[in-house]
Design a protein around this motif. Structure first.
Motif, PDB file in Angstrom:
ATOM      1  N   ASP A 198      -5.478   4.564  -8.883  1.00  0.00           N
ATOM      2  CA  ASP A 198      -6.443   5.376  -9.663  1.00  0.00           C
ATOM      3  C   ASP A 198      -7.598   4.529  -9.730  1.00  0.00           C
ATOM      4  O   ASP A 198      -8.316   3.810  -9.043  1.00  0.00           O
ATOM      5  N   GLU A 199      -8.640   4.953 -10.736  1.00  0.00           N
ATOM      6  CA  GLU A 199     -10.010   4.465 -10.796  1.00  0.00           C
ATOM      7  C   GLU A 199     -10.043   3.052 -11.136  1.00  0.00           C
ATOM      8  O   GLU A 199     -10.931   2.234 -10.602  1.00  0.00           O
ATOM      9  N   GLU A 200      -9.081   2.471 -12.043  1.00  0.00           N
ATOM     10  CA  GLU A 200      -8.983   1.128 -12.337  1.00  0.00           C
ATOM     11  C   GLU A 200      -8.676   0.274 -11.121  1.00  0.00           C
ATOM     12  O   GLU A 200      -9.391  -0.660 -10.657  1.00  0.00           O
ATOM     13  N   PHE A 201      -7.840   0.580 -10.265  1.00  0.00           N
ATOM     14  CA  PHE A 201      -7.645  -0.071  -8.880  1.00  0.00           C
ATOM     15  C   PHE A 201      -8.829   0.072  -8.164  1.00  0.00           C
ATOM     16  O   PHE A 201      -9.365  -1.023  -7.474  1.00  0.00           O
ATOM     17  N   ARG A 202      -9.411   1.021  -7.938  1.00  0.00           N
ATOM     18  CA  ARG A 202     -10.621   1.412  -6.959  1.00  0.00           C
ATOM     19  C   ARG A 202     -11.646   0.465  -7.493  1.00  0.00           C
ATOM     20  O   ARG A 202     -12.585  -0.340  -6.630  1.00  0.00           O
ATOM     21  N   THR A 203     -12.179   0.284  -8.833  1.00  0.00           N
ATOM     22  CA  THR A 203     -13.005  -0.481  -9.306  1.00  0.00           C
ATOM     23  C   THR A 203     -12.857  -2.068  -9.238  1.00  0.00           C
ATOM     24  O   THR A 203     -13.719  -2.759  -8.812  1.00  0.00           O
ATOM     25  N   GLU A 204     -11.614  -2.292  -9.330  1.00  0.00           N
ATOM     26  CA  GLU A 204     -11.177  -3.735  -9.303  1.00  0.00           C
ATOM     27  C   GLU A 204     -11.297  -4.068  -7.702  1.00  0.00           C
ATOM     28  O   GLU A 204     -11.809  -5.284  -7.783  1.00  0.00           O
ATOM     29  N   LEU A 205     -10.712  -3.601  -6.755  1.00  0.00           N
ATOM     30  CA  LEU A 205     -10.894  -3.788  -5.590  1.00  0.00           C
ATOM     31  C   LEU A 205     -12.353  -3.886  -4.978  1.00  0.00           C
ATOM     32  O   LEU A 205     -12.821  -4.975  -4.287  1.00  0.00           O
ATOM     33  N   LEU A 208      -3.359   7.067   4.917  1.00  0.00           N
ATOM     34  CA  LEU A 208      -2.557   5.927   4.890  1.00  0.00           C
ATOM     35  C   LEU A 208      -2.273   5.464   6.360  1.00  0.00           C
ATOM     36  O   LEU A 208      -2.081   4.090   6.527  1.00  0.00           O
ATOM     37  N   ALA A 209      -2.000   6.308   7.431  1.00  0.00           N
ATOM     38  CA  ALA A 209      -1.729   5.714   8.706  1.00  0.00           C
ATOM     39  C   ALA A 209      -2.795   4.993   9.113  1.00  0.00           C
ATOM     40  O   ALA A 209      -2.719   3.751   9.768  1.00  0.00           O
ATOM     41  N   ALA A 210      -4.208   5.275   8.779  1.00  0.00           N
ATOM     42  CA  ALA A 210      -5.507   4.623   9.288  1.00  0.00           C
ATOM     43  C   ALA A 210      -5.186   3.050   8.546  1.00  0.00           C
ATOM     44  O   ALA A 210      -5.449   1.997   9.193  1.00  0.00           O
ATOM     45  N   PHE A 216       0.872  -1.215  -0.061  1.00  0.00           N
ATOM     46  CA  PHE A 216      -0.026   0.009   0.107  1.00  0.00           C
ATOM     47  C   PHE A 216       1.091   1.185   0.005  1.00  0.00           C
ATOM     48  O   PHE A 216       0.552   2.435  -0.639  1.00  0.00           O
ATOM     49  N   GLU A 217       2.102   1.311   0.622  1.00  0.00           N
ATOM     50  CA  GLU A 217       2.880   2.260   0.652  1.00  0.00           C
ATOM     51  C   GLU A 217       3.252   2.638  -0.706  1.00  0.00           C
ATOM     52  O   GLU A 217       3.584   3.969  -1.199  1.00  0.00           O
ATOM     53  N   GLN A 218       3.842   1.636  -1.621  1.00  0.00           N
ATOM     54  CA  GLN A 218       4.114   1.801  -2.594  1.00  0.00           C
ATOM     55  C   GLN A 218       3.093   2.375  -3.766  1.00  0.00           C
ATOM     56  O   GLN A 218       3.282   3.039  -4.561  1.00  0.00           O
ATOM     57  N   LEU A 219       1.864   1.989  -3.550  1.00  0.00           N
ATOM     58  CA  LEU A 219       0.809   2.084  -4.502  1.00  0.00           C
ATOM     59  C   LEU A 219       0.274   3.461  -3.993  1.00  0.00           C
ATOM     60  O   LEU A 219      -0.534   3.986  -4.913  1.00  0.00           O
ATOM     61  N   TRP A 220      -0.197   3.958  -2.772  1.00  0.00           N
ATOM     62  CA  TRP A 220      -0.946   4.735  -2.244  1.00  0.00           C
ATOM     63  C   TRP A 220      -1.357   6.063  -3.218  1.00  0.00           C
ATOM     64  O   TRP A 220      -2.357   6.399  -3.449  1.00  0.00           O
ATOM     65  N   ASP A 221      -0.053   6.753  -3.751  1.00  0.00           N
ATOM     66  CA  ASP A 221      -0.172   8.003  -4.496  1.00  0.00           C
ATOM     67  C   ASP A 221      -0.385   7.793  -5.683  1.00  0.00           C
ATOM     68  O   ASP A 221      -0.757   8.499  -6.614  1.00  0.00           O
ATOM     69  N   ARG A 222      -0.641   6.293  -6.251  1.00  0.00           N
ATOM     70  CA  ARG A 222      -1.036   6.003  -7.661  1.00  0.00           C
ATOM     71  C   ARG A 222      -2.198   5.105  -7.909  1.00  0.00           C
ATOM     72  O   ARG A 222      -2.473   4.566  -8.824  1.00  0.00           O
ATOM     73  N   VAL A 233      -3.865  -5.384  -4.359  1.00  0.00           N
ATOM     74  CA  VAL A 233      -2.870  -4.059  -4.078  1.00  0.00           C
ATOM     75  C   VAL A 233      -1.361  -4.834  -4.743  1.00  0.00           C
ATOM     76  O   VAL A 233      -0.624  -3.907  -5.359  1.00  0.00           O
ATOM     77  N   TYR A 234      -1.166  -5.978  -4.501  1.00  0.00           N
ATOM     78  CA  TYR A 234       0.167  -6.724  -4.827  1.00  0.00           C
ATOM     79  C   TYR A 234       0.254  -6.441  -6.461  1.00  0.00           C
ATOM     80  O   TYR A 234       1.237  -5.884  -7.023  1.00  0.00           O
ATOM     81  N   GLU A 235      -0.795  -6.940  -7.086  1.00  0.00           N
ATOM     82  CA  GLU A 235      -0.705  -6.751  -8.576  1.00  0.00           C
ATOM     83  C   GLU A 235      -0.622  -5.300  -9.018  1.00  0.00           C
ATOM     84  O   GLU A 235      -0.195  -4.957 -10.138  1.00  0.00           O
ATOM     85  N   ALA A 236      -1.203  -4.467  -8.370  1.00  0.00           N
ATOM     86  CA  ALA A 236      -1.366  -3.090  -8.761  1.00  0.00           C
ATOM     87  C   ALA A 236      -0.115  -2.349  -8.564  1.00  0.00           C
ATOM     88  O   ALA A 236       0.163  -1.124  -9.273  1.00  0.00           O
TER      89      ALA A 236
END
Length: 237
Positions: free
Chosen positions: A114-121, A204-206, A106-112, A151-154
């Motif tokens: 996108d809507e594709e990730f949100r939709t897939e999750l 991110l802290a939460a 999540f730290e690696q992905l947090w600022d990236r 998250v790992y895949e993204a």
């Protein structure tokens, strides 16, 4: 330590079309293991399984090799192949490595995100909920694996993804034990609601705290279940 024992899995495995021998056999064995039809620590008997599936030992061995690579089975030289038996120590190690890996992902992905990730999750969360509503424990384990894998895949981090794939077999066995510990046919229906909400949010802290508590809750009850089992008198081989 739980004694290893030879076993003949439940009769009646469906006959498999020749073009998909290995994958169908692997799926059937995985399902029987996760469902408890083949108990932890059991030895697989190739001649018995080949007869039940109605196949030669070649594709059966390929399927067994696949499950060894996944971490569901263990091949012991000069002895045989056994279903991995998850211990309290295994749960501690799974918890510690997953907590750190998923936080890192999540730290690696947090600022990236996108809507594709949100939709897939969201889609994978809905798929997980559907398996829980259907009372399909084995499907829910695979759906939970897919949900957490998002998250790992993204991240696009190939080495991280390789490590994640290496954990998948043990995680399936861990979740199967976890469900038995809770007496549930799958995870709690609302068990990932906070995880999903925070993974889509802005704190991110939460999210770090949720990963910690989400995984710790499951680990503690599973450890209590396994610890009670390990304290039983050793069973005869």
């Amino acid at each position: 330590m739980t004694a290893r024992r030879a076993t003949s899995p439940t009769d009646g495995f469906p006959r498999v079309p020749k073009d998909t021998f290995r994958s169908r056999i692997a799926d059937s064995l995985r399902s029987a293991i996760l469902g408890g039809d083949i108990a932890p620590g059991s030895q697989l008997v190739e001649t018995t399984l080949a007869a039940q599936f109605g196949v030669s030992r070649g594709p059966l061995r390929e399927a067994i090799r696949q499950l060894v690579e996944e971490g569901i089975l263990e091949a012991v030289p000069y002895t045989g192949t056994y279903v991995i038996d998850i211990s309290v120590k295994d749960v501690d190690e799974i918890y510690s490595i997953r907590r750190n890996l998923e936080t890192f992902a999540f730290e690696q992905l947090w600022d990236r995100r996108d809507e594709e990730f949100r939709t897939e999750l969201r889609r994978r969360h809905e798929a997980l909920t559907a398996t829980i509503d259907a009372g399909d424990d084995k499907a829910s384990i695979l759906a939970e694996l897919s949900f957490h894998g998002t998250v790992y895949e993204a991240t696009g981090h190939s080495f991280l993804l390789t490590i994640w794939h290496g954990l998948r077999g043990r995680l399936q066995l861990y979740w199967a034990a976890h469900h038995r510990a809770h007496g549930l046919r799958g995870p709690r229906r609302d068990g990932h609601d906070d995880y999903l909400r925070l993974a889509l949010g802005n704190d991110l802290a939460a999210m770090r705290n949720e990963i910690e508590s989400h995984m710790r809750r499951g680990a503690e009850q599973t450890k209590a279940f396994l610890d009670g089992r390990e304290r039983l008198p050793e069973r005869r081989a």
